[in-house]
Structures are given as structure tokens and as C-alpha cells.
Design a protein around this motif. Structure first.
Motif, short mmCIF file in Angstrom:
data_model
loop_
_atom_site.label_atom_id
_atom_site.label_comp_id
_atom_site.label_asym_id
_atom_site.label_seq_id
_atom_site.Cartn_x
_atom_site.Cartn_y
_atom_site.Cartn_z
N CYS A 290 0.84 -1.20 0.00
CA CYS A 290 0.00 0.00 0.00
C CYS A 290 0.88 1.25 0.00
O CYS A 290 1.85 1.34 0.74
N GLU A 291 0.53 2.21 -0.85
CA GLU A 291 1.30 3.44 -0.96
C GLU A 291 0.70 4.60 -0.17
O GLU A 291 1.41 5.49 0.28
N LEU A 292 -0.63 4.60 -0.01
CA LEU A 292 -1.30 5.73 0.61
C LEU A 292 -2.60 5.25 1.25
O LEU A 292 -3.30 4.42 0.68
N ILE A 293 -2.90 5.79 2.43
CA ILE A 293 -4.17 5.53 3.09
C ILE A 293 -4.82 6.88 3.37
O ILE A 293 -4.19 7.78 3.94
N LEU A 294 -6.07 7.03 2.96
CA LEU A 294 -6.84 8.24 3.22
C LEU A 294 -8.03 7.87 4.09
O LEU A 294 -8.82 7.00 3.72
N LEU A 295 -8.13 8.53 5.23
CA LEU A 295 -9.24 8.29 6.16
C LEU A 295 -10.03 9.57 6.34
O LEU A 295 -9.44 10.65 6.49
N VAL A 296 -11.35 9.45 6.34
CA VAL A 296 -12.24 10.57 6.67
C VAL A 296 -13.07 10.14 7.86
O VAL A 296 -13.69 9.07 7.84
N VAL A 297 -13.08 10.97 8.89
CA VAL A 297 -13.85 10.69 10.10
C VAL A 297 -14.76 11.88 10.39
O VAL A 297 -14.31 13.04 10.32
N ASP A 298 -16.01 11.59 10.70
CA ASP A 298 -16.99 12.63 11.07
C ASP A 298 -17.09 13.74 10.02
O ASP A 298 -17.17 14.92 10.37
N SER A 299 -17.04 13.38 8.77
CA SER A 299 -17.28 14.26 7.62
C SER A 299 -16.21 15.31 7.36
O SER A 299 -16.17 15.87 6.27
N CYS A 300 -15.35 15.61 8.30
CA CYS A 300 -14.43 16.72 8.06
C CYS A 300 -12.98 16.46 8.46
O CYS A 300 -12.10 17.23 8.08
N TYR A 301 -12.72 15.41 9.22
CA TYR A 301 -11.35 15.16 9.67
C TYR A 301 -10.63 14.19 8.72
O TYR A 301 -11.00 13.03 8.62
N ILE A 302 -9.62 14.71 8.04
CA ILE A 302 -8.88 13.93 7.05
C ILE A 302 -7.53 13.54 7.62
O ILE A 302 -6.82 14.37 8.20
N THR A 303 -7.17 12.28 7.44
CA THR A 303 -5.85 11.79 7.80
C THR A 303 -5.32 11.02 6.59
O THR A 303 -6.02 10.17 6.04
N ILE A 304 -4.11 11.36 6.18
CA ILE A 304 -3.48 10.67 5.06
C ILE A 304 -2.12 10.16 5.51
O ILE A 304 -1.29 10.94 5.98
N TYR A 305 -1.91 8.86 5.36
CA TYR A 305 -0.60 8.26 5.58
C TYR A 305 -0.04 7.94 4.20
O TYR A 305 -0.76 7.43 3.33
N CYS A 306 1.24 8.23 4.01
CA CYS A 306 1.84 8.04 2.69
C CYS A 306 3.31 7.66 2.86
O CYS A 306 4.02 8.22 3.70
N LYS A 307 3.76 6.72 2.04
CA LYS A 307 5.16 6.28 2.10
C LYS A 307 6.11 7.22 1.37
O LYS A 307 7.26 7.36 1.74
N ASN A 308 5.63 7.87 0.33
CA ASN A 308 6.47 8.72 -0.50
C ASN A 308 6.55 10.13 0.10
O ASN A 308 5.55 10.84 0.20
N LYS A 309 7.73 10.53 0.51
CA LYS A 309 7.93 11.83 1.18
C LYS A 309 7.60 13.01 0.27
O LYS A 309 7.07 14.02 0.73
N GLU A 310 7.92 12.91 -1.02
CA GLU A 310 7.58 13.99 -1.95
C GLU A 310 6.07 14.14 -2.08
O GLU A 310 5.56 15.26 -2.16
N THR A 311 5.36 13.02 -2.08
CA THR A 311 3.90 13.06 -2.17
C THR A 311 3.32 13.71 -0.92
O THR A 311 2.36 14.50 -1.01
N ILE A 312 3.88 13.41 0.24
CA ILE A 312 3.42 14.05 1.48
C ILE A 312 3.53 15.57 1.34
O ILE A 312 2.61 16.31 1.69
N GLU A 313 4.66 16.04 0.81
CA GLU A 313 4.86 17.48 0.65
C GLU A 313 3.85 18.08 -0.34
O GLU A 313 3.31 19.16 -0.09
#
Length: 154
Positions: free
Chosen positions: A101-124
Motif C-alpha cells: 500500500c502506498e497511501l491511506i486516506l481516512l475521513v472521520v466525522d465528515s471533516c477530519y482527514i488523515t493521510i498516511y503516505c510512504k512517498n515523502k515527496e507526495t506528502i509534501e
């Protein structure tokens, strides 16, 4: 070490997930759709589910069309980006790091976004995009501030 980013999107109808993912080419991935609740908006009302129960995997081109050609309301969402056909069960950050897995996107309670990503350039790129999009409370997720024990919206 930067593990990802977190921020808040407006709690309203829109195309926010498409906007959040705009800096990356989502079509190169197969997307695993986890448990969630999200609806397409028709005539200013909640209509059919954005991610139907029978589709647990969606190809990137189809996801791009879905996110860019509909207005929707996300309550909970759990999206995981994989190279074509390389899926695994992920519950923890350690499992994420060891997986394909390269990226995980989570949405909680309609507005809270959390993204985990392995690629540091993509995080930026995602961080810069969140700032430019006017999303609130944009911050990096690091070992020091990451309070999640499970990588799930539920």
C-alpha cells in the motif's frame, strides 16, 4: 519523520476528496475501499452511496471519474492505494509500512482527514495542496504527534 498529514475539510457537500487527492495521479493505483458511509448528492439531497457495498476494489480511473463528476457527502471513508492488484489487510502503521500500500486516506466525522503516505515527496505535495485549498489545521503526522493505534475510519 513525516508519516503523512492531517487537516479539516468543510462539513458540507462537495468534491473534497477529489480536491484532496489532486496532486497525485490516482489512476495509477487500484483502490481498496474499506468500511465507510458516503453519498452522492442529487437535487441537494443524499442519494445513492458513493462507494457501493459490492465494490471493495475500484481502479484509479473509475475512482477519478467518480470523485470528479459527482457532488458527494462523505461521513466516513477508508481508501487505500495499491499498485495494481497488490492488496493486503492493514490495521496498524507497521502493517502499512510492510505492505505494498502506498497511501491511506481516512475521513472521520465528515471533516477530519488523515493521510498516511510512504512517498515523502507526495506528502509534501499533499500538504501544499491542503494549504492552498484553504483547509484548516493542516499539520504533518509524525512519530511524536500520531495518536492513532489503528488505520481505520471506524
Amino acid at each position: 519523520m513525516k508519516k503523512g498529514i492531517s487537516f479539516e475539510i468543510p462539513n458540507e457537500y462537495g468534491t473534497f476528496i477529489g480536491e484532496v487527492l489532486k496532486p497525485i495521479d490516482i489512476t495509477v493505483f487500484s483502490w481498496r475501499i474499506g468500511n465507510g458511509e458516503s453519498y452522492i448528492i442529487v437535487d441537494d439531497e443524499l442519494d445513492e452511496e458513493l462507494f457501493t457495498e459490492d465494490k471493495k476494489v475500484i481502479e484509479g480511473a473509475e475512482l477519478k471519474t467518480l470523485l470528479e463528476n459527482n457532488i458527494y457527502y462523505i461521513i466516513f471513508a477508508d481508501l487505500q492505494a495499491y499498485p495494481k492488484g497488490e492488496f493486503s489487510d492493514i490495521e496498524t502503521y507497521e502493517e502499512f509500512i510492510e505492505s505494498q500500500c502506498e497511501l491511506i486516506l481516512l475521513v472521520v466525522d465528515s471533516c477530519y482527514i488523515t493521510i498516511y503516505c510512504k512517498n515523502k515527496e507526495t506528502i509534501e505535495l499533499l500538504y501544499k495542496n491542503a494549504i492552498e485549498s484553504g483547509f484548516e489545521d493542516v499539520e504533518y503526522i509524525t512519530d511524536e504527534n500520531d495518536t492513532r493505534t489503528r488505520l481505520s475510519a471506524w
